[in-house]
Structure formats: structure tokens, C-alpha cells
Design a protein around this motif. Sequence first.
Motif, PDB file in Angstrom:
ATOM      1  N   LEU A  55      32.791  -9.157  52.489  1.00 27.89           N
ATOM      2  CA  LEU A  55      32.147  -7.895  52.105  1.00 27.89           C
ATOM      3  C   LEU A  55      32.680  -7.461  50.743  1.00 27.89           C
ATOM      4  CD1 LEU A  55      31.674  -5.029  54.657  1.00 27.89           C
ATOM      5  CD2 LEU A  55      32.432  -4.526  52.342  1.00 27.89           C
ATOM      6  N   VAL A  56      31.777  -7.065  49.844  1.00 28.29           N
ATOM      7  CA  VAL A  56      32.156  -6.623  48.499  1.00 28.29           C
ATOM      8  C   VAL A  56      31.424  -5.319  48.188  1.00 28.29           C
ATOM      9  CG1 VAL A  56      32.515  -8.998  47.707  1.00 28.29           C
ATOM     10  CG2 VAL A  56      30.300  -7.885  47.305  1.00 28.29           C
ATOM     11  N   PRO A  57      31.853  -4.577  47.155  1.00 31.51           N
ATOM     12  CA  PRO A  57      31.106  -3.370  46.778  1.00 31.51           C
ATOM     13  C   PRO A  57      29.656  -3.697  46.435  1.00 31.51           C
ATOM     14  CG  PRO A  57      33.251  -3.421  45.683  1.00 31.51           C
ATOM     15  CD  PRO A  57      33.064  -4.765  46.326  1.00 31.51           C
ATOM     16  N   GLY A  58      28.776  -2.730  46.666  1.00 33.90           N
ATOM     17  CA  GLY A  58      27.367  -2.939  46.344  1.00 33.90           C
ATOM     18  C   GLY A  58      27.164  -3.250  44.876  1.00 33.90           C
ATOM     19  N   PHE A  59      26.220  -4.125  44.589  1.00 40.11           N
ATOM     20  CA  PHE A  59      25.943  -4.521  43.209  1.00 40.11           C
ATOM     21  C   PHE A  59      25.226  -3.389  42.467  1.00 40.11           C
ATOM     22  CE2 PHE A  59      25.606  -9.098  44.935  1.00 40.11           C
ATOM     23  CZ  PHE A  59      26.975  -9.268  44.852  1.00 40.11           C
ATOM     24  N   ILE A  60      25.631  -3.181  41.222  1.00 36.09           N
ATOM     25  CA  ILE A  60      25.023  -2.188  40.336  1.00 36.09           C
ATOM     26  C   ILE A  60      24.328  -2.935  39.211  1.00 36.09           C
ATOM     27  CG2 ILE A  60      25.446  -0.258  38.762  1.00 36.09           C
ATOM     28  CD1 ILE A  60      28.009   0.310  40.440  1.00 36.09           C
ATOM     29  N   ASP A  61      23.020  -2.764  39.100  1.00 36.66           N
ATOM     30  CA  ASP A  61      22.270  -3.329  37.975  1.00 36.66           C
ATOM     31  C   ASP A  61      22.191  -2.234  36.921  1.00 36.66           C
ATOM     32  OD1 ASP A  61      20.531  -4.507  36.192  1.00 36.66           O
ATOM     33  OD2 ASP A  61      19.210  -5.326  37.729  1.00 36.66           O
ATOM     34  N   ALA A  62      23.005  -2.365  35.871  1.00 41.30           N
ATOM     35  CA  ALA A  62      23.193  -1.272  34.908  1.00 41.30           C
ATOM     36  C   ALA A  62      22.070  -1.129  33.896  1.00 41.30           C
ATOM     37  CB  ALA A  62      24.524  -1.456  34.175  1.00 41.30           C
ATOM     38  N   THR A 219      22.572  -2.082  45.290  1.00 44.20           N
ATOM     39  CA  THR A 219      22.603  -0.775  45.935  1.00 44.20           C
ATOM     40  C   THR A 219      22.380   0.363  44.954  1.00 44.20           C
ATOM     41  OG1 THR A 219      25.018  -0.710  45.727  1.00 44.20           O
ATOM     42  CG2 THR A 219      24.117  -1.588  47.784  1.00 44.20           C
ATOM     43  N   SER A 220      22.563   0.118  43.652  1.00 50.44           N
ATOM     44  CA  SER A 220      22.340   1.121  42.611  1.00 50.44           C
ATOM     45  C   SER A 220      21.777   0.440  41.375  1.00 50.44           C
ATOM     46  CB  SER A 220      23.644   1.831  42.226  1.00 50.44           C
ATOM     47  OG  SER A 220      24.156   2.626  43.262  1.00 50.44           O
ATOM     48  N   PHE A 221      20.972   1.190  40.635  1.00 48.91           N
ATOM     49  CA  PHE A 221      20.428   0.640  39.389  1.00 48.91           C
ATOM     50  C   PHE A 221      20.249   1.758  38.378  1.00 48.91           C
ATOM     51  CE2 PHE A 221      16.795   1.915  41.925  1.00 48.91           C
ATOM     52  CZ  PHE A 221      15.889   2.445  41.032  1.00 48.91           C
ATOM     53  N   ALA A 512      29.522   4.600  50.841  1.00 48.97           N
ATOM     54  CA  ALA A 512      29.629   3.368  51.630  1.00 48.97           C
ATOM     55  C   ALA A 512      28.486   2.422  51.277  1.00 48.97           C
ATOM     56  CB  ALA A 512      29.627   3.687  53.118  1.00 48.97           C
ATOM     57  N   ASP A 513      28.503   1.958  50.029  1.00 53.33           N
ATOM     58  CA  ASP A 513      27.512   1.015  49.510  1.00 53.33           C
ATOM     59  C   ASP A 513      28.195  -0.335  49.381  1.00 53.33           C
ATOM     60  OD1 ASP A 513      26.032   3.324  49.264  1.00 53.33           O
ATOM     61  OD2 ASP A 513      25.994   3.329  47.070  1.00 53.33           O
ATOM     62  N   PHE A 514      27.725  -1.321  50.137  1.00 55.63           N
ATOM     63  CA  PHE A 514      28.399  -2.619  50.112  1.00 55.63           C
ATOM     64  C   PHE A 514      27.436  -3.738  50.455  1.00 55.63           C
ATOM     65  CE2 PHE A 514      29.135  -0.494  54.173  1.00 55.63           C
ATOM     66  CZ  PHE A 514      28.826  -1.459  55.120  1.00 55.63           C
ATOM     67  N   VAL A 515      27.883  -4.952  50.125  1.00 56.99           N
ATOM     68  CA  VAL A 515      27.093  -6.166  50.333  1.00 56.99           C
ATOM     69  C   VAL A 515      27.927  -7.153  51.132  1.00 56.99           C
ATOM     70  CG1 VAL A 515      25.758  -7.994  49.221  1.00 56.99           C
ATOM     71  CG2 VAL A 515      26.075  -5.816  48.055  1.00 56.99           C
ATOM     72  N   VAL A 516      27.287  -7.824  52.068  1.00 59.51           N
ATOM     73  CA  VAL A 516      27.936  -8.885  52.831  1.00 59.51           C
ATOM     74  C   VAL A 516      27.438 -10.219  52.293  1.00 59.51           C
ATOM     75  CG1 VAL A 516      28.377  -9.851  55.096  1.00 59.51           C
ATOM     76  CG2 VAL A 516      28.018  -7.376  54.854  1.00 59.51           C
ATOM     77  N   ALA A 534      23.681  -9.230  54.195  1.00 57.13           N
ATOM     78  CA  ALA A 534      23.214  -7.870  54.484  1.00 57.13           C
ATOM     79  C   ALA A 534      23.609  -6.950  53.340  1.00 57.13           C
ATOM     80  CB  ALA A 534      23.791  -7.363  55.801  1.00 57.13           C
ATOM     81  N   THR A 535      22.841  -5.875  53.194  1.00 58.55           N
ATOM     82  CA  THR A 535      23.103  -4.853  52.190  1.00 58.55           C
ATOM     83  C   THR A 535      23.096  -3.488  52.867  1.00 58.55           C
ATOM     84  OG1 THR A 535      21.987  -6.206  50.511  1.00 58.55           O
ATOM     85  CG2 THR A 535      22.343  -3.899  49.970  1.00 58.55           C
ATOM     86  N   PHE A 536      24.083  -2.666  52.536  1.00 58.65           N
ATOM     87  CA  PHE A 536      24.211  -1.335  53.123  1.00 58.65           C
ATOM     88  C   PHE A 536      24.274  -0.291  52.008  1.00 58.65           C
ATOM     89  CE2 PHE A 536      25.689  -4.166  56.355  1.00 58.65           C
ATOM     90  CZ  PHE A 536      25.566  -3.533  57.589  1.00 58.65           C
ATOM     91  N   VAL A 537      23.516   0.767  52.151  1.00 60.71           N
ATOM     92  CA  VAL A 537      23.590   1.921  51.258  1.00 60.71           C
ATOM     93  C   VAL A 537      23.935   3.137  52.113  1.00 60.71           C
ATOM     94  CG1 VAL A 537      22.366   3.396  49.625  1.00 60.71           C
ATOM     95  CG2 VAL A 537      21.912   0.934  49.649  1.00 60.71           C
ATOM     96  N   GLY A 538      25.060   3.764  51.805  1.00 60.06           N
ATOM     97  CA  GLY A 538      25.499   4.885  52.613  1.00 60.06           C
ATOM     98  C   GLY A 538      25.770   4.509  54.061  1.00 60.06           C
ATOM     99  N   GLY A 539      26.189   3.267  54.268  1.00 56.15           N
ATOM    100  CA  GLY A 539      26.494   2.796  55.611  1.00 56.15           C
ATOM    101  C   GLY A 539      25.283   2.422  56.440  1.00 56.15           C
ATOM    102  N   THR A 540      24.093   2.442  55.834  1.00 56.93           N
ATOM    103  CA  THR A 540      22.848   2.094  56.531  1.00 56.93           C
ATOM    104  C   THR A 540      22.273   0.831  55.911  1.00 56.93           C
ATOM    105  OG1 THR A 540      22.375   4.414  57.024  1.00 56.93           O
ATOM    106  CG2 THR A 540      20.527   2.877  57.114  1.00 56.93           C
ATOM    107  N   THR A 541      21.795  -0.077  56.739  1.00 58.50           N
ATOM    108  CA  THR A 541      21.266  -1.337  56.212  1.00 58.50           C
ATOM    109  C   THR A 541      19.962  -1.121  55.458  1.00 58.50           C
ATOM    110  OG1 THR A 541      20.199  -1.748  58.342  1.00 58.50           O
ATOM    111  CG2 THR A 541      22.299  -2.831  57.961  1.00 58.50           C
ATOM    112  N   THR A 542      19.889  -1.708  54.298  1.00 57.84           N
ATOM    113  CA  THR A 542      18.629  -1.772  53.555  1.00 57.84           C
ATOM    114  C   THR A 542      18.069  -3.192  53.563  1.00 57.84           C
ATOM    115  OG1 THR A 542      19.900  -2.073  51.507  1.00 57.84           O
ATOM    116  CG2 THR A 542      19.167   0.178  52.056  1.00 57.84           C
TER     117      THR A 542
END
Length: 551
Positions: A55-62, A219-221, A512-516, A534-542
Motif C-alpha cells: 500500500l502506498v499514498p494515492g497518486f497525484i497527477d499534478a 486519487t488527486s489531480f 485516507a487516499d491510498f493505492v494498493v 485497489a484505489t481508495f479515496v477517503g477510505g472508500t474504494t474508487t
Amino acid sequence: MEIDLIVEAKRILTLDAERPTASRMGVLGGKIVGFDEELDAVTSTNRESFPDQVLVPGFIDAHCHTTWWGLGLTAVQLDQARGLEELYAMIEAEVERVGDDSTAWIHGTGFNQKHHDGAYPDIARLDEITGEHPLYLRHTSGHAAITNTATLRMIGALDEGFENPVGGEVVRNPDGSPTGLLDEAAQSLIQSMLLPYSSEEIARALDAATSRFAAQGITSFSEAGIGGGWIGHSPIEVAGYQLAKATDRLHARAQVMPAIDSLSMIEGNASDFRGEGAGLTASLGVGTGFGTEWIKFGHVKAFMDGSLLGTTAAVTEDYCGHDHNRGYLLNTPEQYRIDVLAAYRAGWPVALHAIGDAGIDMALELIEECQQTYGSNGAPNRIEHFGIARPDQVERAGRLKITVTPQAGFIGPLGDQFAKNVGPERENWLYRGRSIVDAGAILAGSSDLPVADNNIRRGMQSAVDRLTENGMVLGPDEGISPEEALRSYTEWGALGTGQIAEKGTLERGKLADFVVLSDSPLTCENIAELDVVATFVGGTTTFDSRNTGAN
């Protein structure tokens, strides 16, 4: 105590120096509340287990163009054509599909001349196929479009006395006849006939795009230009984002960058706007940081120059094979200074698109003047792309502590074209990595979707190995480590967008934005070959491949 979620994994890479790894993480109200031993006396409503995954922090496409890509998903996908005859056949099939209504638009996206031995479509052939249908074919760079005679007539380009718009050109043959190619701001002549898109159309495009983002672990862009200019889709574009969120059609957190063209000169009290009484800003004084955890304003976006693929990026030496062509700035230095400083004193940090080294010179000068005159606006100022950066410019970017977003994901599919355009003397300056990190600038990972895809894992691997499609290592000294590649799309992406307090690393109190992932990007042989589980945004699967059976 009961919380919402406890997630377990073989390993959790937090990227937090205080607790770099963990095996359990707790979530309450969409935020992280603890790890490992901190959860020993805690129960949870839900539990997720990934015993073999990382599990790692959610990816940010800047830096990406989400609405543009979402709208283009229903267009003819020109990137699939190999050879102009195949492209013509695709357009002909679309003409047949839309039927006899001559007012129906023919849309295509993703054209790249590299798939056609450097050739562009012939306008006479396009006219034969499309007739009176308006035609809008977008170049993969986003900095050019291709059209037919019927559309050129509609926009007035065939009228006597027609003048090119500032910062753009209707390209013509030596005899004055149009080729069908529209460079840079000239695209707005076509776009003005399509704009504005409705809020519902924008929401649908965001739904289509961000559901695909989730499958990539995003999880963010940061949306690089809304509301105005040739990059925007509506003067009320934020309403489309709000509608998407309200109707559960926004699947990643959005930071939106207003195009500088969308701002207005507003007068306040004489003490406002750094004591100058007026500045370039949005209505009601809304500015950077305004919004919610899901939609908020970021930097203001301005274009200094054009595209490297189209040789319109402003450079200080001729492009190879293009004598006397050094691209061009899209406005005068004087007007840039007026506009950028007016936006900056209104509180907006700036994000300046600059690909060529002449464009980068302009951007660096403006940022340095902004910072010296008015100080910090909170988030670091940015240079978008930083495509052909001389060594002195890298050093200056580091000294100014700015964010740069050179797209590592360009290196594979576009690197060979880039190198050909600039030649061996400058190819090591292209879309740098290592030297930016060493200079002390912030390297924020991004895709520039749809110029290249937004497979973040591929982008990370490209940042490490820098391999082009044809096997060349582009800038052998510019590769970064796998950990730095991961940080560029997480921690550094959050730093560069001014959002490190809430995302980018996994820490107590952060979102709680993270990627498995199927394995660790720090130790695997090839990051691009990892699966997003899996991808989670705010602890909820997207996104959850365990349910879809796909990745």
C-alpha cells in the motif's frame, strides 16, 4: 473505540520519515487515525486485507486535462491510425455514422505525425471525405488542430483581410491557401463554435475520465487550465465539477487552475492587492485554496509558449531541420508582465507553461519578479513542462524553490521525436529529473493527459530508466531512483501543488487516499509491470480489481 476501516497489507509505505512503514492503518471520517500498535484496542466497521500486496499514498497527477480527455473519449481515436489512408478511412466511417446532417461535427483526437512518416492530412482529401461537415481533429500535443475548408470558411479564415489571433496561426501554403493546420491560439477560432459546454456535459466527461483515473491509482489531480482561453470549456466550468461531485460522478479529488484569461481586473480597497488596490482575480475575490477537500482552486495558469512536437515552443536556437524556426512566445513580454504580476498580487501562485528555453527564461523572470516584489503566495510557483531546460535554468529554478512538472511519461512515446527536433547538443536538457532534484526545485510528477497516457506506474519507470520507444536513453544522467519516482507522484506532487498538509504521505490526520499495488515500487524489477489492485479515496474504494477482475 470503533472506527470506519482498518486496512492491513504486507507492507504500507507511508513516505513519512517518522514512521516509514507499517502493516495496519486505521481510518475514521475519511482521514487516517493511526497505525499498527495504535490500533491494538480499536475495532472497525469494515476491514480490508491485502496480505500479499503493498500500500502506498494515492497518486497525484499534478498536471492533466481531465475534461478535454473525457470529452475526447467519444471522438475518433486518431492515435490508432498508422498511415494517412487508415486515418482517412476512420474519418470516413465517422462521417457515415453521423449521417446526412451537414451541421454535425466530426471530432477526432490524438493525431501525431510520427504515425504517418511526418506527414499531415491533406486538406483536399479531408474536404472530399467530410464535405460541409465541420471538422475538428486535435493534435496529441493539444497545441494544434486540423480542419477542412468548410470549417475554415465558417471561422472567417478565408475572408479577405483575415488576421491571425494573437499567439496563434492559421498555417498557409506559399500561395496563401490554408493547409488545414491551426497552431496554438488559432484553435480558439474553432472552439468558439463549440463553447461553452454545458455543466452536464462537463460532469459526464469528468465521470468517464476520473473513473479511469481510479483504475490507475490516481486519487488527486490538478486540472491545468479551466474557464477561459483555448484550454477552457466554459466560463462556469467549476459548476461542472460541482455537479459531478453532487451526483457521485467525481472519482478523484480535483485542484483546478483557472486560465489567466478567465480572470478579471477587480478593484478593491486601496490597501488590497498588496497595496495596489486592483488585481487580476476571480469574482468575489475567490482565490487559491478556496473550496473543499474534493474541489478547490489551485494556481493560475498562463501559456508562455507552444509545443515541442509542433516546434512552436520558444527556443533560443533553431530547431533541427527547421532553419530560422525558433518557435514563439504566445504574447509580448510586456503583456505577460502586466497580467502575471496582476494575478500574483491578487494572491494567486502562478503556473506558467514554458517548454522551450526561451519560454523558460520568460517564466523564470516573471516568477523571480513576483517573489521579490510580493513575497510568497503560499504554494510554490510552478513552471509547467520545463521541457528544454539549460543548466543555468535548472540552477535558477532550484534557487527560486519553484515546482517544475517535466512529464517523464513523455519519454517513451515521444522522446525520439523530441530528440530529433532539438538535436544531440540539447537532447540531454529534455524533460529532466535528477538535476532538478539535486538543484533543490520540487519535481512534481504528472501526465499531461491526453498528450500521453496517465499510467503513473509507466511514468515512474520512465523517470528511472528514461528509455524511449526506440531504445535510446534520453539524458542518461537524469534518471532518478524508484523512491524518488514514487515521491514525485505523491509527496512531491502534494508539495508542488500546495497540498502537503492534507495528502502526499500517509500520516495521522491526513486524508485516507491510498493505492494498493501488487508489489513494492521500491524493489520490483519494473514499476510499469505492477498492477493496481485497489484505489481508495477517503477510505472508500474508487477502484477494486478484486471485484472487476480487471486492471
